[in-house]
Design an enzyme around this catalytic site. Structure first.
Site, PDB file in Angstrom:
ATOM      1  N   ASP A  50       0.803  -1.221   0.000  1.00  0.00           N
ATOM      2  CA  ASP A  50       0.000   0.000   0.000  1.00  0.00           C
ATOM      3  C   ASP A  50       0.836   1.272   0.000  1.00  0.00           C
ATOM      4  OD1 ASP A  50       1.032  -0.086   2.491  1.00  0.00           O
ATOM      5  OD2 ASP A  50      -0.861   0.126   3.569  1.00  0.00           O
ATOM      6  N   ARG A 281      -4.295   4.714   6.904  1.00  0.00           N
ATOM      7  CA  ARG A 281      -4.893   4.325   5.628  1.00  0.00           C
ATOM      8  C   ARG A 281      -6.212   5.046   5.414  1.00  0.00           C
ATOM      9  NH1 ARG A 281      -3.482  -0.810   3.639  1.00  0.00           N
ATOM     10  NH2 ARG A 281      -5.377  -0.550   2.432  1.00  0.00           N
ATOM     11  N   TYR A 289       2.208  -3.552  10.841  1.00  0.00           N
ATOM     12  CA  TYR A 289       3.156  -4.589  10.411  1.00  0.00           C
ATOM     13  C   TYR A 289       3.802  -5.152  11.661  1.00  0.00           C
ATOM     14  CZ  TYR A 289       3.191  -3.259   5.478  1.00  0.00           C
ATOM     15  OH  TYR A 289       2.859  -3.037   4.176  1.00  0.00           O
ATOM     16  N   PRO A 366       8.882  -5.548   4.435  1.00  0.00           N
ATOM     17  CA  PRO A 366       7.919  -4.531   3.979  1.00  0.00           C
ATOM     18  C   PRO A 366       8.211  -3.148   4.556  1.00  0.00           C
ATOM     19  CG  PRO A 366       6.927  -5.872   5.690  1.00  0.00           C
ATOM     20  CD  PRO A 366       8.291  -6.448   5.430  1.00  0.00           C
TER      21      PRO A 366
HETATM   22  P1  FAD Z   1       3.311  -9.858  -7.603  1.00  0.00           P
HETATM   23  O1  FAD Z   1       2.481  -8.744  -7.107  1.00  0.00           O
HETATM   24  O2  FAD Z   1       3.530 -11.019  -6.710  1.00  0.00           O
HETATM   25  O3  FAD Z   1       2.632 -10.340  -8.948  1.00  0.00           O
HETATM   26  C1  FAD Z   1       3.008 -11.547  -9.572  1.00  0.00           C
HETATM   27  C2  FAD Z   1       1.878 -11.983 -10.492  1.00  0.00           C
HETATM   28  O4  FAD Z   1       2.324 -13.086 -11.251  1.00  0.00           O
HETATM   29  C3  FAD Z   1       0.647 -12.442  -9.722  1.00  0.00           C
HETATM   30  O5  FAD Z   1      -0.510 -11.836 -10.259  1.00  0.00           O
HETATM   31  C4  FAD Z   1       0.641 -13.953  -9.905  1.00  0.00           C
HETATM   32  O6  FAD Z   1      -0.668 -14.493  -9.951  1.00  0.00           O
HETATM   33  C5  FAD Z   1       1.345 -14.105 -11.232  1.00  0.00           C
HETATM   34  N1  FAD Z   1       2.060 -15.385 -11.372  1.00  0.00           N
HETATM   35  C6  FAD Z   1       2.871 -15.981 -10.485  1.00  0.00           C
HETATM   36  N2  FAD Z   1       3.361 -17.120 -10.992  1.00  0.00           N
HETATM   37  C7  FAD Z   1       2.850 -17.241 -12.227  1.00  0.00           C
HETATM   38  C8  FAD Z   1       2.983 -18.207 -13.243  1.00  0.00           C
HETATM   39  N3  FAD Z   1       3.769 -19.274 -13.101  1.00  0.00           N
HETATM   40  N4  FAD Z   1       2.315 -18.028 -14.406  1.00  0.00           N
HETATM   41  C9  FAD Z   1       1.501 -16.945 -14.575  1.00  0.00           C
HETATM   42  N5  FAD Z   1       1.346 -15.995 -13.632  1.00  0.00           N
HETATM   43  C10 FAD Z   1       2.008 -16.145 -12.481  1.00  0.00           C
HETATM   44  N6  FAD Z   1       4.290  -5.334   0.147  1.00  0.00           N
HETATM   45  C11 FAD Z   1       4.232  -4.286   0.970  1.00  0.00           C
HETATM   46  O7  FAD Z   1       4.940  -3.304   0.719  1.00  0.00           O
HETATM   47  N7  FAD Z   1       3.382  -4.293   2.036  1.00  0.00           N
HETATM   48  C12 FAD Z   1       2.595  -5.378   2.319  1.00  0.00           C
HETATM   49  O8  FAD Z   1       1.857  -5.381   3.280  1.00  0.00           O
HETATM   50  C13 FAD Z   1       2.631  -6.491   1.491  1.00  0.00           C
HETATM   51  N8  FAD Z   1       1.855  -7.551   1.730  1.00  0.00           N
HETATM   52  C14 FAD Z   1       1.919  -8.622   0.907  1.00  0.00           C
HETATM   53  C15 FAD Z   1       1.119  -9.713   1.151  1.00  0.00           C
HETATM   54  C16 FAD Z   1       1.136 -10.799   0.303  1.00  0.00           C
HETATM   55  C17 FAD Z   1       0.254 -11.971   0.584  1.00  0.00           C
HETATM   56  C18 FAD Z   1       2.002 -10.809  -0.813  1.00  0.00           C
HETATM   57  C19 FAD Z   1       2.051 -11.980  -1.762  1.00  0.00           C
HETATM   58  C20 FAD Z   1       2.824  -9.712  -1.042  1.00  0.00           C
HETATM   59  C21 FAD Z   1       2.792  -8.611  -0.194  1.00  0.00           C
HETATM   60  N9  FAD Z   1       3.603  -7.507  -0.400  1.00  0.00           N
HETATM   61  C22 FAD Z   1       3.526  -6.430   0.395  1.00  0.00           C
HETATM   62  C23 FAD Z   1       4.564  -7.444  -1.501  1.00  0.00           C
HETATM   63  C24 FAD Z   1       4.029  -6.685  -2.698  1.00  0.00           C
HETATM   64  O9  FAD Z   1       2.703  -7.063  -2.935  1.00  0.00           O
HETATM   65  C25 FAD Z   1       4.975  -7.007  -3.837  1.00  0.00           C
HETATM   66  O10 FAD Z   1       6.270  -6.456  -3.559  1.00  0.00           O
HETATM   67  C26 FAD Z   1       4.508  -6.493  -5.171  1.00  0.00           C
HETATM   68  O11 FAD Z   1       3.218  -6.930  -5.449  1.00  0.00           O
HETATM   69  C27 FAD Z   1       5.483  -6.981  -6.241  1.00  0.00           C
HETATM   70  O12 FAD Z   1       4.915  -6.881  -7.487  1.00  0.00           O
HETATM   71  P2  FAD Z   1       5.243  -7.949  -8.623  1.00  0.00           P
HETATM   72  O13 FAD Z   1       4.419  -7.534  -9.783  1.00  0.00           O
HETATM   73  O14 FAD Z   1       6.696  -8.082  -8.785  1.00  0.00           O
HETATM   74  O15 FAD Z   1       4.754  -9.367  -8.055  1.00  0.00           O
END
Ligand code: FAD
Length: 675
Positions: A50, A281, A289, A366
């Site tokens: 967020d 928020r 956290y 985080p």
């Molecule tokens: P992601 O957001 O993880 O996106 C990856 C995408 O790829 C997802 O949509 C997934 O479905 C897709 N995917 C994965 N594997 C495959 C595959 N094999 N084939 C096709 N699609 C696939 N950050 C904070 O700063 N504060 C928080 O409180 C926080 N809470 C979080 C809670 C959870 C449960 C998670 C998972 C993450 C959290 N994060 C938090 C981290 C933050 O969400 C990530 O740093 C950020 O989303 C990274 O973006 P990204 O696009 O690299 O990866």
């Protein structure tokens, strides 16, 4: 019998989280043919990240020269035209308060500091949950392209034809994707983690085992399953912390071996604690956290049983920290727990044909809300480079700068995270943090420094093809540009001509006025993300005849058929401009006549007439004060200078009005002559 189709695409993005969607914005805007697939059938609708850095929003406002180091994140949204909407919707973070136990071991408010250092950016850090950020990115993509996220689709094999990787026009990466008949079949509970009635992010958490293999196996056994072989010029793995693409290219996560389990609670707190902020928020919610435990390398040393993790246990842990104040809630919007270590991928790319971005190549705590920001910044860096190469405007060597630039930032992030995390480990026993040997003054100083880093504005890219600055003389191993030595045609910018515009950093923003209509603009507002390189001509005092003739001579040189402006600009460009020349002069606005300036600085077209939006002035506005741009940029109005700014708003080069040959050499080292 499963059916297999085959197709071709310029870019295949795997994963539609923040990193994948940010990449899609560039590709949509620049007219590149791409596809984006995600294994999930639906998007997240609450929780996860967020925090938004200023850099993700930013257009800098104030006139402090220190602004070159400041908040950076919002600028990216603003350059996409979605910054203002997100800014209005987000919760703004203005102040940070420090609480510390006194001699009686009671918490008291020991200090407070401003959240985003003043003068850095007109956007401060803010919070808005990840779903809304993704909504805005999807809206942007939809406005620029008919391409939509293909959900319930995941890759099952990837191969690279290494014979063809350097060939223009080749599609050397083949990915077989599988359409999942039952993509929502995610685990509803996680072994060892308690169930809860409140919406939670556990099923997406990495505490749950990666579902990819099970999903694939199930799909293969289903007669309705369908595969497709996609031949792509480029593939980008934005598939999160469990990254499948990372495994295919043999990138290994390196770094600290200790993981931490963090709990997250989004609640409306009922408390007698005097300042229950933690992370404020929207709609009265705050986010807590809570570091729950450590897990060592062999996963045996977890101090708590994971089945203990629930909103109740997280609340208990938070209450212990706040005691003797009390904390409870009636409304919990979302909660989760997830495991993180501090690691960076050993490589970001294979043959500059398959790339990794976001959580797929870096993980960290985080704290300071870096995850989503840095992930989006990765693909904001990659998107315009891919577009330039695919369009045949730039050589493939440009793509090597993605790994060097972004891996450097990830390593800095991990170092920062390790230092920053230590500040928060455990509760101090007294005013003096005996165990860590950190007194409150030092704590505050480190925190303030950390804040600068977390704003995203301290990013300073090393010398490369597209950052023309000298190698650092620090006796360290010379920097390399991927596999080959850095070579930007031995062009080195003249930083002393604009001391407030460091080469390698994002250009700071100050207000200037449109010469034609006196409207004030932040300089960064004039640099939307459309793929264009900007040539900023700080022409100086053009009333002075000597300076005026230098400006005219520059116009003539730029207009020559041999100049880079003509040689590298494709004929009939429309969707994506290649270069844009903007003038910022320092003479009194009313003493300059736009149409008396050389045509190249305010071009004419048969159907649209003169362009009135290319010449600006550092002068007093009618209603919004004086930006003092020359003063703040450290530019002498008697001489001026020229600044080359990349499509992602980082500064490449600074030189004199006569240095057109240097610009030619700079662009000649990676751009391709157009027919
Ligand atoms: P992601 O957001 O993880 O996106 C990856 C995408 O790829 C997802 O949509 C997934 O479905 C897709 N995917 C994965 N594997 C495959 C595959 N094999 N084939 C096709 N699609 C696939 N950050 C904070 O700063 N504060 C928080 O409180 C926080 N809470 C979080 C809670 C959870 C449960 C998670 C998972 C993450 C959290 N994060 C938090 C981290 C933050 O969400 C990530 O740093 C950020 O989303 C990274 O973006 P990204 O696009 O690299 O990866």
């Amino acid at each position: 019998m499963a059916v297999t189709d085959a197709s071709q695409v310029d870019v295949l993005i795997i994963g539609a989280g923040p990193a994948g969607l940010m990449l899609a914005t560039w590709l949509a805007r620049t007219g590149i043919i791409f596809r984006i697939v995600d294994k999930k059938a639906s998007r997240i609708n609450s929780g996860q990240a967020d925090g938004l850095q200023s850099r993700t929003f930013e257009v800098s406002r104030l006139s402090d020269r220190k602004s070159v180091h400041a908040t950076y994140s919002f600028k990216i949204f603003d350059s996409l035209g979605i910054g203002q909407d997100i800014w209005r919707e987000a919760n703004h973070m203005l102040e940070i308060r420090f609480w510390n136990p006194d001699k009686r071991n009671l918490l008291y408010r020991s200090d407070s500091i401003v959240d985003t250092p003043p003068g850095l950016s007109r956007f401060q850090q803010a919070t808005l949950h990840q779903t809304r950020i993704e909504d805005h990115l999807l809206g942007y993509i939809g406005r620029h392209s008919p391409i939509q996220v293909e959900r319930g689709v995941m890759p099952e094999s990837l191969s690279i034809d290494t014979e063809n990787v350097d060939e223009d026009g080749a599609y050397p990466v083949s990915v077989t994707t599988r359409h999942l008949p039952n993509p929502d079949r995610e685990p509803v509970s996680i072994a060892g983690v308690a169930k809860s009635a409140v919406p939670n992010g556990l099923f997406r958490s990495n505490l749950a085992a990666d579902t990819s293999d099970t999903l694939l196996q199930d799909a293969k056994a289903d007669a309705k399953s369908h595969t497709e072989t996609i031949h792509a010029k480029y593939v980008v793995g934005c598939d999160g912390a469990h990254s499948w693409v990372r495994r295919q290219i043999g990138s290994v996560m390196e770094g600290e071996q200790t993981d931490y389990i963090w709990g997250v609670l989004d609640i409306i707190p009922i408390t007698d604690f005097r300042s229950m902020m933690i992370i404020p928020r929207e709609n009265k919610f705050v986010r807590l956290y809570i570091q729950v435990t450590e897990v060592d390398e062999d996963r045996k040393a977890s101090k708590i049983d994971r089945s203990d993790i629930s909103p109740e246990t997280l609340l208990r842990a938070a209450s212990n920290i706040l005691a003797p104040y009390t904390l409870s809630y009636k409304h919990c919007h979302w909660w989760t727990a997830y495991q993180i270590g501090q690691r960076v991928g050993s490589k970001y790319s294979s043959h500059e044909r398959v790339f990794l971005a976001g959580d797929a190549v870096h993980t960290h705590s985080p704290k300071a809300g870096q995850g989503m920001n840095i992930s989006m910044h990765d693909t904001y860096n990659l998107g315009w480079k891919l577009a330039s190469v695919i369009q045949g405007r730039a050589d493939r060597s440009l793509l090597k700068t993605y790994s060097t630039e972004r891996r450097q930032i990830a390593q800095e992030l991990i170092e920062f995270d390790q230092k920053f995390s230590r500040l928060f480990s455990g509760r101090p026993g007294t005013d003096i943090m005996g165990e860590e040997g950190i007194d409150l003054k030092t704590f505050k100083q480190v925190f303030e420094k950390g804040n600068l880093f977390s704003s995203g504005l301290s990013v300073d890219y090393a010398p490369s093809l597209i950052v023309a600055k000298p190698q650092p003389f620090n006796g360290e191993t010379p920097l390399t540009n991927g596999d080959s030595k850095v070579d930007h045609g031995s062009v080195v910018g003249k930083h002393n001509l604009a001391t407030g515009i460091p080469i390698g950093m994002r250009i700071p923003s100050h207000k200037v006025l449109n010469q034609a209509d006196a409207r004030p603009w932040h300089l960064q507002e004039l640099l939307p993300s459309n793929g264009a390189w900007r040539i900023l001509v700080f022409a100086g005092d053009i009333i002075d005849p000597a300076q005026s003739s230098r400006y005219e001579a520059l116009g003539k040189a730029l207009n020559s058929p041999d100049s880079f402006l003509h040689r590298y600009r494709p004929n009939g460009e429309s969707v994506q401009p290649c270069f844009e020349v903007l003038t910022i002069h320092s003479s009194p606005r009313k003493e300059v006549e736009l149409l008396s300036l050389p045509d190249i600085f305010h071009p004419f077209s048969e159907d649209l007439g003169w362009d009135y939006n290319k010449v600006f002035v550092d002068d007093l506005s009618y209603h919004e004060g004086h930006g003092q741009a020359y003063d703040n940029y450290g530019i002498d109005p008697r001489t001026g200078c020229v600044v080359v700014v990349r499509p992602d708003q980082y500064v490449s080069w600074v030189g004199e009005l006569e240095d057109v040959g240097e610009m030619d050499r700079f662009f000649g080292s990676f751009m391709r002559v157009q027919a």
